[in-house]
Scaffold this motif. Structure first.
Motif, PDB file in Angstrom:
ATOM      1  N   GLU A  30       0.874  -1.073  -0.119  1.00  0.00           N
ATOM      2  CA  GLU A  30      -0.130   0.004  -0.077  1.00  0.00           C
ATOM      3  C   GLU A  30       0.815   1.270  -0.135  1.00  0.00           C
ATOM      4  N   ILE A  31       1.243   1.636  -1.154  1.00  0.00           N
ATOM      5  CA  ILE A  31       2.173   2.885  -1.481  1.00  0.00           C
ATOM      6  C   ILE A  31       1.461   3.999  -1.873  1.00  0.00           C
ATOM      7  N   HIS A  32       2.014   5.167  -1.444  1.00  0.00           N
ATOM      8  CA  HIS A  32       1.348   6.207  -2.065  1.00  0.00           C
ATOM      9  C   HIS A  32       2.298   7.123  -2.811  1.00  0.00           C
ATOM     10  N   ILE A  33       1.911   7.884  -4.115  1.00  0.00           N
ATOM     11  CA  ILE A  33       2.870   8.324  -4.740  1.00  0.00           C
ATOM     12  C   ILE A  33       2.380   9.884  -5.033  1.00  0.00           C
ATOM     13  N   SER A  34       2.907  10.763  -5.621  1.00  0.00           N
ATOM     14  CA  SER A  34       2.519  12.171  -6.189  1.00  0.00           C
ATOM     15  C   SER A  34       3.222  12.158  -7.497  1.00  0.00           C
ATOM     16  N   ALA A  35       2.677  13.298  -8.332  1.00  0.00           N
ATOM     17  CA  ALA A  35       3.157  13.735  -9.642  1.00  0.00           C
ATOM     18  C   ALA A  35       3.304  15.389  -9.544  1.00  0.00           C
ATOM     19  N   SER A  36       4.038  15.704 -10.540  1.00  0.00           N
ATOM     20  CA  SER A  36       4.140  16.864 -10.832  1.00  0.00           C
ATOM     21  C   SER A  36       3.943  17.444 -12.206  1.00  0.00           C
TER      22      SER A  36
END
Length: 455
Positions: A404-410
């Protein structure tokens, strides 16, 4: 004139006394007959074997072989048996007359010969001979025609039974009247009888009974069907395709029927479908990314060139969002390349869940993506980018793999025609705006020439 002579009746006069021959010849002369002469029985027999005489006038009393014996031999010889014999005799006793008739003679004339009587009897027997000969020819032709018909029926039956193509006859209502073994085999039945016993082929043989009704409409309208493709159902339930050529006909009772020839078209149809799917797959692969199933850069550049041209002429705007997964290397280093690829697939799904056509998303390369927003200005594009950004933050990735990983983006935004009027300029500015976000902390949206919108 030669033809007229060939048609003359040929008469053979046989008598051992030349004077008697001359008397008979004088009576017949001028009547259009072709005459030949013999002075004994053996000579007459040999002449008759070589020449198809129409009548023989023969004396009974001759040396070596009398007329009765000669007549008996003529009647027993195949080449001469059909030639009528008329006796010329001075003998008037009943025994001689009966013996002559039993030997095969057709009639007799008493010497001295009466001119009128002889001519009448000659004409009568020549006429009877012509009629007999005509009947023989008619019978011969009838026998020949009958034999030809028999052979034709046998040939047709053999062709019908052994044909590779299916042949059938059915009523308009759907009752099978006749079929050959090939048609039964094509449909998966053991024999034609099994197929004929079916109550309603429209419901038994068709996956969709309405397909048969459409076929009947075409048949009624045109009278024939040429290379008509029809999907049917075999006895075991498998689907099959037939190529049918058929026409409307009638039974001897006047009932309308369908008569046709069918070829099993299944293998060819399957090959065509396989080729069509192959072409569709090729077209899809030519414009889509294998990993994410988003459009690829080939499609992106082609679509943008078209949009620049069309929107430039119409005075319409569109926008680009350039986005990059933040810290994606850490995901790969922690979970491996395969799970890194799975993360990109799920990331692409997140983007797709946020946009609707005519907008589309593109796998630009690695962890970089592009979203194209037709008829969208900068403000609306920034808002859409933020929707995607928030959705990315909210989702947990790799849960199907026990993580259960969380990521972000630009995100970087550029708009046509405000920021640039060419494809490379637009992509370069959107990419630049995205890198500006990266350099200032990531997880934000920025339109070129404006401050970033942080998360």
């Amino acid at each position: 004139m030669a033809e007229d002579r060939e048609k003359k009746d040929k008469i053979l006069i046989v008598d051992d006394v030349p004077k008697n021959i001359q008397v008979v010849a004088n009576i017949l002369q001028g009547r259009g007959y072709s005459m030949a002469f013999a002075q004994d029985g053996p000579t007459a027999i040999e002449m008759a074997k070589k020449t198809p005489f129409d009548l023989i006038l023969m004396d009974i009393m001759m040396p070596e072989m009398d007329g009765i014996e000669a007549c008996r031999i003529l009647g027993g010889t195949p080449e001469t048996a059909a030639i009528p014999v008329l006796f010329l005799t001075a003998k008037t006793d009943t025994e001689s007359v009966v013996a002559g008739l039993e030997a095969g003679a057709m009639d007799y004339v008493i010497k001295p010969v009466n001119d009128a009587e002889l001519l009448a009897r000659v004409n009568t027997h020549l006429s009877l001979h012509r009629h007999r000969r005509s009947l023989v020819e008619i019978n011969r032709k009838l026998k020949q025609e009958s034999e030809e018909r028999r052979k034709a029926v046998e040939k047709y039956q053999s062709m019908y039974e052994n044909a590779v193509q299916g042949m059938f006859q059915s009523t308009i209502s759907g009752r099978m009247l006749a079929t050959n073994p090939a048609y039964a085999r094509i449909l998966g039945y053991v024999s034609p009888d099994e197929l004929i016993r079916l109550e309603n082929v429209g419901h038994v043989l068709y996956e969709k009974p309405e397909d048969r009704e459409l076929m009947l409409e075409d048949l009624r309208e045109n009278g024939v069907l040429t290379n008509y493709e029809l999907k049917i159902k075999r006895k075991n339930g498998d689907s099959a395709w037939l190529m049918i050529n058929a026409r409307l006909g009638e039974t001897p009772e006047g009932e309308p029927v369908i008569e046709g020839v069918a070829v099993d078209h299944t293998a060819r149809k399957q090959a065509e479908d396989k080729l069509r799917r192959s072409r569709e797959t090729f077209r899809y692969q030519a414009t889509h990314d294998n990993l994410t199933k988003l459009y690829n850069t080939r499609y992106l550049y082609s679509a943008l060139e078209r949009m620049v041209c069309e929107c430039g002429k119409a005075g319409r705007a569109f926008s680009l969002i350039f986005l990059d997964v933040d810290n994606f290397k850490e995901v790969v280093d922690t979970y491996g390349h395969l799970k890194g690829s799975k993360t990109l697939q799920e990331f692409a799904d997140t983007i797709q869940s946020c946009i609707e056509e005519p907008a589309f998303a593109v796998a630009y390369g690695g962890d970089e993506f592009v979203v194209v927003l037709p008829d969208t200005d900068t403000g609306a594009a920034v808002a859409m980018a933020d929707v995607i950004r928030r959705r990315v933050r909210e989702r947990a990735y790799l849960t199907s793999h026990g993580h259960e990983i969380h990521i972000s983006a630009s995100f970087g935004v550029a708009a046509f025609p405000r920021d640039a009027r060419d494809v490379n300029g637009l992509l370069g500015l959107a990419d630049q705006a995205m890198f500006n976000v990266k350099s200032r902390g990531k997880d934000a949206v920025r339109a070129i020439g404006t401050p970033s919108s942080p998360g």
